[in-house]
Design a protein around this motif. Structure first.
Motif, PDB file in Angstrom:
ATOM      1  N   PHE A  40       0.796  -1.334   0.137  1.00  0.00           N
ATOM      2  CA  PHE A  40       0.047  -0.069   0.022  1.00  0.00           C
ATOM      3  C   PHE A  40       0.811   1.177  -0.093  1.00  0.00           C
ATOM      4  O   PHE A  40       0.538   2.253  -0.828  1.00  0.00           O
ATOM      5  CB  PHE A  40      -0.797   0.132   1.302  1.00  0.00           C
ATOM      6  CG  PHE A  40      -2.081  -0.899   1.248  1.00  0.00           C
ATOM      7  CD1 PHE A  40      -2.331  -1.876   0.464  1.00  0.00           C
ATOM      8  CD2 PHE A  40      -3.045  -0.716   2.331  1.00  0.00           C
ATOM      9  CE1 PHE A  40      -3.303  -2.829   0.624  1.00  0.00           C
ATOM     10  CE2 PHE A  40      -4.261  -1.275   2.342  1.00  0.00           C
ATOM     11  CZ  PHE A  40      -4.337  -2.584   1.470  1.00  0.00           C
ATOM     12  N   SER A  41       1.838   1.298   0.871  1.00  0.00           N
ATOM     13  CA  SER A  41       2.815   2.439   1.241  1.00  0.00           C
ATOM     14  C   SER A  41       3.738   2.719  -0.065  1.00  0.00           C
ATOM     15  O   SER A  41       3.825   3.723  -0.426  1.00  0.00           O
ATOM     16  CB  SER A  41       3.378   2.282   2.192  1.00  0.00           C
ATOM     17  OG  SER A  41       4.195   1.406   2.537  1.00  0.00           O
ATOM     18  N   VAL A  42       4.253   1.622  -0.786  1.00  0.00           N
ATOM     19  CA  VAL A  42       5.245   1.951  -1.798  1.00  0.00           C
ATOM     20  C   VAL A  42       4.830   1.930  -3.366  1.00  0.00           C
ATOM     21  O   VAL A  42       5.083   2.851  -3.834  1.00  0.00           O
ATOM     22  CB  VAL A  42       5.945   0.397  -1.843  1.00  0.00           C
ATOM     23  CG1 VAL A  42       6.903   0.578  -3.035  1.00  0.00           C
ATOM     24  CG2 VAL A  42       7.128   0.338  -0.342  1.00  0.00           C
ATOM     25  N   PHE A  43       3.462   1.279  -3.431  1.00  0.00           N
ATOM     26  CA  PHE A  43       3.055   1.383  -4.737  1.00  0.00           C
ATOM     27  C   PHE A  43       1.527   1.276  -4.931  1.00  0.00           C
ATOM     28  O   PHE A  43       0.923   0.330  -5.441  1.00  0.00           O
ATOM     29  CB  PHE A  43       3.637   0.294  -5.570  1.00  0.00           C
ATOM     30  CG  PHE A  43       3.315   0.327  -7.161  1.00  0.00           C
ATOM     31  CD1 PHE A  43       3.529   1.463  -7.785  1.00  0.00           C
ATOM     32  CD2 PHE A  43       2.825  -0.653  -7.873  1.00  0.00           C
ATOM     33  CE1 PHE A  43       3.397   1.503  -9.245  1.00  0.00           C
ATOM     34  CE2 PHE A  43       2.617  -0.804  -9.305  1.00  0.00           C
ATOM     35  CZ  PHE A  43       2.960   0.357  -9.714  1.00  0.00           C
ATOM     36  N   PRO A  44       0.631   2.190  -4.134  1.00  0.00           N
ATOM     37  CA  PRO A  44      -0.582   2.286  -4.177  1.00  0.00           C
ATOM     38  C   PRO A  44      -1.257   2.242  -5.725  1.00  0.00           C
ATOM     39  O   PRO A  44      -2.495   1.801  -5.863  1.00  0.00           O
ATOM     40  CB  PRO A  44      -0.936   3.525  -3.549  1.00  0.00           C
ATOM     41  CG  PRO A  44       0.022   4.288  -3.529  1.00  0.00           C
ATOM     42  CD  PRO A  44       1.303   3.493  -3.433  1.00  0.00           C
ATOM     43  N   GLU A  45      -0.450   2.820  -6.672  1.00  0.00           N
ATOM     44  CA  GLU A  45      -0.944   2.925  -7.868  1.00  0.00           C
ATOM     45  C   GLU A  45      -1.262   1.708  -8.551  1.00  0.00           C
ATOM     46  O   GLU A  45      -1.675   1.574  -9.637  1.00  0.00           O
ATOM     47  CB  GLU A  45      -0.243   4.156  -8.656  1.00  0.00           C
ATOM     48  CG  GLU A  45       0.962   3.882  -8.639  1.00  0.00           C
ATOM     49  CD  GLU A  45       1.710   4.542  -7.576  1.00  0.00           C
ATOM     50  OE1 GLU A  45       2.686   3.894  -7.056  1.00  0.00           O
ATOM     51  OE2 GLU A  45       1.530   5.689  -7.220  1.00  0.00           O
ATOM     52  N   GLY A  46      -0.663   0.442  -8.024  1.00  0.00           N
ATOM     53  CA  GLY A  46      -0.619  -0.715  -8.405  1.00  0.00           C
ATOM     54  C   GLY A  46      -1.482  -1.575  -7.504  1.00  0.00           C
ATOM     55  O   GLY A  46      -1.484  -2.779  -7.651  1.00  0.00           O
ATOM     56  N   PHE A  47      -2.250  -0.983  -6.740  1.00  0.00           N
ATOM     57  CA  PHE A  47      -3.223  -1.822  -6.127  1.00  0.00           C
ATOM     58  C   PHE A  47      -4.739  -1.426  -6.055  1.00  0.00           C
ATOM     59  O   PHE A  47      -5.001  -0.136  -5.708  1.00  0.00           O
ATOM     60  CB  PHE A  47      -2.894  -1.758  -4.458  1.00  0.00           C
ATOM     61  CG  PHE A  47      -3.184  -2.906  -3.757  1.00  0.00           C
ATOM     62  CD1 PHE A  47      -4.425  -3.192  -3.208  1.00  0.00           C
ATOM     63  CD2 PHE A  47      -2.373  -3.502  -2.934  1.00  0.00           C
ATOM     64  CE1 PHE A  47      -4.913  -4.202  -2.621  1.00  0.00           C
ATOM     65  CE2 PHE A  47      -2.589  -4.721  -1.887  1.00  0.00           C
ATOM     66  CZ  PHE A  47      -3.754  -4.892  -1.894  1.00  0.00           C
ATOM     67  N   PHE A  48      -5.744  -2.231  -6.715  1.00  0.00           N
ATOM     68  CA  PHE A  48      -6.927  -1.751  -6.746  1.00  0.00           C
ATOM     69  C   PHE A  48      -8.093  -2.779  -6.117  1.00  0.00           C
ATOM     70  O   PHE A  48      -7.848  -3.815  -6.061  1.00  0.00           O
ATOM     71  CB  PHE A  48      -7.376  -1.792  -8.446  1.00  0.00           C
ATOM     72  CG  PHE A  48      -6.215  -0.844  -9.151  1.00  0.00           C
ATOM     73  CD1 PHE A  48      -6.591   0.372  -9.260  1.00  0.00           C
ATOM     74  CD2 PHE A  48      -5.517  -1.576  -9.909  1.00  0.00           C
ATOM     75  CE1 PHE A  48      -5.959   1.167 -10.155  1.00  0.00           C
ATOM     76  CE2 PHE A  48      -4.413  -0.676 -10.779  1.00  0.00           C
ATOM     77  CZ  PHE A  48      -4.830   0.724 -10.584  1.00  0.00           C
ATOM     78  N   VAL A  49      -8.758  -1.908  -5.458  1.00  0.00           N
ATOM     79  CA  VAL A  49      -9.945  -2.622  -4.844  1.00  0.00           C
ATOM     80  C   VAL A  49     -11.275  -2.460  -5.620  1.00  0.00           C
ATOM     81  O   VAL A  49     -11.581  -1.508  -6.128  1.00  0.00           O
ATOM     82  CB  VAL A  49     -10.091  -2.232  -3.291  1.00  0.00           C
ATOM     83  CG1 VAL A  49      -8.879  -2.554  -2.397  1.00  0.00           C
ATOM     84  CG2 VAL A  49     -10.467  -0.789  -3.361  1.00  0.00           C
ATOM     85  N   ALA A  50     -11.937  -3.488  -5.357  1.00  0.00           N
ATOM     86  CA  ALA A  50     -13.303  -3.788  -6.355  1.00  0.00           C
ATOM     87  C   ALA A  50     -14.490  -3.726  -4.862  1.00  0.00           C
ATOM     88  O   ALA A  50     -14.493  -4.333  -4.073  1.00  0.00           O
ATOM     89  CB  ALA A  50     -13.503  -4.951  -6.625  1.00  0.00           C
ATOM     90  N   GLU A  51     -15.429  -2.406  -5.243  1.00  0.00           N
ATOM     91  CA  GLU A  51     -16.348  -2.421  -3.976  1.00  0.00           C
ATOM     92  C   GLU A  51     -17.792  -2.835  -4.815  1.00  0.00           C
ATOM     93  O   GLU A  51     -18.115  -2.096  -5.917  1.00  0.00           O
ATOM     94  CB  GLU A  51     -16.397  -0.953  -3.700  1.00  0.00           C
ATOM     95  CG  GLU A  51     -15.270  -0.696  -2.558  1.00  0.00           C
ATOM     96  CD  GLU A  51     -15.593   0.721  -2.180  1.00  0.00           C
ATOM     97  OE1 GLU A  51     -14.788   1.286  -1.188  1.00  0.00           O
ATOM     98  OE2 GLU A  51     -16.042   1.871  -2.883  1.00  0.00           O
ATOM     99  N   LEU A  52     -18.526  -3.421  -4.205  1.00  0.00           N
ATOM    100  CA  LEU A  52     -19.745  -3.476  -4.399  1.00  0.00           C
ATOM    101  C   LEU A  52     -20.896  -3.093  -3.424  1.00  0.00           C
ATOM    102  O   LEU A  52     -20.511  -3.611  -2.185  1.00  0.00           O
ATOM    103  CB  LEU A  52     -20.324  -5.146  -4.724  1.00  0.00           C
ATOM    104  CG  LEU A  52     -21.376  -5.575  -5.570  1.00  0.00           C
ATOM    105  CD1 LEU A  52     -21.460  -4.707  -6.946  1.00  0.00           C
ATOM    106  CD2 LEU A  52     -21.291  -7.079  -5.759  1.00  0.00           C
ATOM    107  N   ASN A  53     -21.693  -2.087  -3.531  1.00  0.00           N
ATOM    108  CA  ASN A  53     -22.551  -1.524  -2.553  1.00  0.00           C
ATOM    109  C   ASN A  53     -21.632  -1.244  -1.388  1.00  0.00           C
ATOM    110  O   ASN A  53     -22.176  -1.616  -0.149  1.00  0.00           O
ATOM    111  CB  ASN A  53     -23.636  -2.675  -2.359  1.00  0.00           C
ATOM    112  CG  ASN A  53     -24.615  -1.832  -1.433  1.00  0.00           C
ATOM    113  OD1 ASN A  53     -24.923  -0.708  -1.240  1.00  0.00           O
ATOM    114  ND2 ASN A  53     -25.355  -2.687  -0.550  1.00  0.00           N
TER     115      ASN A  53
END
Length: 164
Positions: A40-53
């Protein structure tokens, strides 16, 4: 039906991502909370989360390298991360079992690939188990055969997707 929202990770997502990872992977293969915190801290632009509701149901994450294959050490630490490297690697594509087989992993993968293209990467690299080879081929990944990876004691296959 709710529309899936894909966004970059935030520190508040740490515990949820860790729980999903522990659900999707055997303990020997799953990333720990501390590993996720570093990613998260080093490369947040390479970490995506998927949210539903407003609930996180899955994620995809990676790092960047100039190597042609993912070294096992990279699963444990971001010390090998090269911000301006040519290749982006995928550490994991996770969707909570309750939400699998609905196309959400495909949406995450497509989002990751598009982000990699926009960032000017040359290839996307991943390792997977044999039963997932055909799944990744649908995106255009090429199977290079059995990987040298010993991660978690499993048998892995190296795959790559050429972007340019």
């Amino acid at each position: 039906m709710y529309k899936l929202k894909i966004r970059n990770v935030s520190l508040e997502d740490l515990d949820c991502a860790t729980r999903i990872e522990a659900t999707c992977f055997p303990a020997a293969e799953a990333a720990s909370r501390n590993v996720f915190k570093e990613r998260f801290s080093v490369f947040p632009e390479g970490f995506f989360v998927a949210e539903l509701n407003n609930e996180i149901i899955g994620f995809i994450n990676g790092g960047v390298t100039n190597e042609d294959h993912i070294e096992d050490e990279f699963f444990e630490t971001m010390n090998l991360h090269i911000p301006n490297g040519d290749n982006i690697v995928i550490f994991g594509l996770d969707v909570h079992p309750k939400y699998q087989r609905r196309g959400y992993a495909k949406e995450l993968m497509n989002h990751f690939i598009e982000a990699a293209k926009k960032a000017g990467r040359k290839n996307v690299l991943l390792t997977c188990k044999e039963h997932l080879i055909d799944y990744y081929k649908q995106f255009g990944y090429v199977n290079e055969g059995v990987s040298e990876s010993q991660h978690g004691g499993a048998k892995w296959y190296d795959m790559y997707l050429k972007l340019k």
